[in-house]
Design a protein around this motif. Structure first.
Motif, PDB file in Angstrom:
ATOM      1  N   GLY A  72       0.592  -0.952   0.149  1.00 25.12           N
ATOM      2  CA  GLY A  72      -0.190   0.434  -0.088  1.00 25.12           C
ATOM      3  C   GLY A  72       0.745   0.866   0.453  1.00 25.12           C
ATOM      4  O   GLY A  72       0.031   2.016   0.532  1.00 25.12           O
ATOM      5  N   ALA A 160      -6.477   2.860  -1.120  1.00 26.94           N
ATOM      6  CA  ALA A 160      -5.134   1.585  -1.143  1.00 26.94           C
ATOM      7  C   ALA A 160      -5.774   0.517  -0.363  1.00 26.94           C
ATOM      8  O   ALA A 160      -6.408   0.647   0.719  1.00 26.94           O
ATOM      9  CB  ALA A 160      -3.776   1.514  -1.009  1.00 26.94           C
ATOM     10  N   LEU A 162      -3.941  -1.767   3.024  1.00 26.66           N
ATOM     11  CA  LEU A 162      -2.383  -2.238   3.729  1.00 26.66           C
ATOM     12  C   LEU A 162      -2.499  -3.835   3.975  1.00 26.66           C
ATOM     13  O   LEU A 162      -3.581  -3.819   4.607  1.00 26.66           O
ATOM     14  CB  LEU A 162      -2.528  -1.006   4.019  1.00 26.66           C
TER      15      LEU A 162
END
Length: 454
Positions: A72, A160, A162
């Motif tokens: 990420g 994103a 992660l």
């Protein structure tokens, strides 16, 4: 000696395999990382085996696009590295998750509303110190998982996926959100499965704080007489003993719902209620009538009854002090800032949300009606804030990395505790300067580094 902070360069997956890292030669030697042999690379909860190849005259780390996507992170990120030869583990980090109440995906420039500036300061602070930060909400927490959907900053805010972070800073601003079963389950899971540390993991309540600090010898001297209001006899005893008292919602904040009770000239009692525009006064002929009126509110609100204090004033406006106390890179409590807050003209509480104004401690002391103890007032406030923070850490079973501690000085120069906030606003305690990255933000990153071993 090289610093442990390295710049990350993301290389096309066609040119660099996901299981290969390229690291500056000097770092390989400094950390005694074996060349081309499998080592375990960790980044938050992500763990995978990689080979590390040296690069001459290079002071960064190169990773493949596919590995960067798993992590990420974007090209240009700055991370810290740590290698343990005993377990052949190369750790990159720290990965810091900030749990916030809400996001606004439809507002790309301000996806976090009024705290967007704080979030961007965290990003800039991580770039300066080494580390990666992302932001997520309770709505982005799902069931059994090894990743979190969150927001990162890479030439603009973007979503994103992660890994679970090394450290979570709980910045939820509502008890309702914090107590959601999904949030509590998430905290429990990440602590046990991934050894994630969660700090500022819960709200404090006024009764809990005062009961805890009554057990602490060092903090005891700062406590005004204070009880949980459960019966008429408690109110009667406090009214008889003190010229004025305060009734504070045990779970309130921003000065909401506070009632000041004082003896009226006609022998009755005057209650002053906080409102959004100032305060409203109501007279009661007796303590019993007063209690009857308050007991209606007590059906939904728990009150802490507190001895009224004769606070120092500036032009008849009461002054109190907000100390921001935070853990530093060594895990020790330190004063980040103390500011004075003067109540607005129509208010008897000093919160900025109620029209209060900020000034430096020295400026407020010099303008106030304090007669004795002016010279060391600032150092006595600092000492009180540190002792109170240590007392809370000792007697309340929860992990705190920062506390907003509201203090007062009375007309005789004595320092008193008003209340403690475990979710200090990133506006209310701002030092009075225009630094790009506030010291309070730098300290959150430093403490996250301490907790995660970076």
């Amino acid at each position: 000696m090289l610093k442990s902070k390295v710049a990350v360069q993301v290389i096309s997956s066609g040119m660099l395999a996901e299981d290969t890292l390229m690291l500056g030669e000097a770092y390989m030697k400094q950390w005694k990382i074996p060349q081309g042999q499998p080592v375990a690379m960790t980044f938050g909860s992500l763990k995978q085996h990689v080979k590390v190849l040296p690069v001459a005259r290079y002071d960064g780390i190169r990773i493949s696009q596919s590995l960067a996507r798993k992590m990420g992170i974007a090209n240009g990120a700055a991370l810290r590295i740590n290698y343990k030869s005993g377990s052949a583990t190369l750790s990159l980090g720290p990965l810091i998750g900030i749990l916030i109440s809400r996001d606004y995906p439809e507002a790309p420039d301000k996806p976090f509303g009024s705290i967007t500036m704080f979030c961007k300061e965290m990003v800039d602070g991580c770039a300066a110190q080494g580390g990666h930060v992302f932001f997520f909400t309770p709505g982005q927490i799902t069931g059994e998982q090894q990743t979190v959907e969150g927001w990162i900053y890479a030439s603009g805010w973007q979503r994103a996926s992660l890994p679970i972070p090394n450290v979570i800073n709980n910045r939820l601003t509502s008890r309702k959100l914090e107590n959601k079963p999904s949030v509590q389950h998430f905290f429990k899971e990440v602590k046990s499965r991934f050894q994630t540390t969660v700090f500022n993991e819960k709200f404090l309540d006024k009764t809990e704080v005062f009961e805890a600090l009554k057990k602490d010898e060092a903090a005891l001297r700062y406590l005004p007489e204070s009880y949980s209001l459960r019966s008429f006899s408690t109110l009667k005893a406090m009214c008889s003993k003190h010229a004025n008292i305060f009734l504070k919602p045990a779970r309130g904040s921003l000065g909401k719902g506070i009632i000041r009770v004082s003896k009226a000239e006609n022998g009755g009692y005057q209650a002053q209620f906080t409102t959004t525009t100032g305060s409203r006064k109501q007279l009661y002929p007796s303590q019993l009538k007063l209690y009857s009126a308050i007991s209606v509110k007590m059906k939904t609100v728990r009150y802490q009854v507190q001895q009224g204090l004769q606070l120092i004033e500036i032009q008849k406006r009461p002054v109190d002090f907000r100390a921001l106390v935070q853990k530093n890179v060594s895990g020790k409590w330190k004063i980040t800032s103390i500011v004075a807050r003067t109540a607005g003209g129509q208010h008897f509480v000093s919160n900025l949300a109620r029209g209060g104004t900020l000034s430096t401690v020295s400026e407020a002391i010099s303008k106030s009606n304090l007669t004795s103890g002016r010279a060391d007032a600032s150092s006595r406030l600092q000492q009180a804030a540190l002792l109170i923070a240590k007392g809370i850490e000792t007697h309340i079973p929860a992990h705190f990395g920062e506390l907003g501690i509201d203090l007062a000085i009375d007309a005789s120069g004595r320092v008193w505790l008003l209340e403690v906030n475990s979710k200090p606003s990133k506006n209310d305690n701002t030092p009075l300067n225009d630094n790009k990255i506030r010291p309070s933000v730098r300290m959150v990153i430093q403490y996250s580094r301490f907790l995660s071993g970076f």
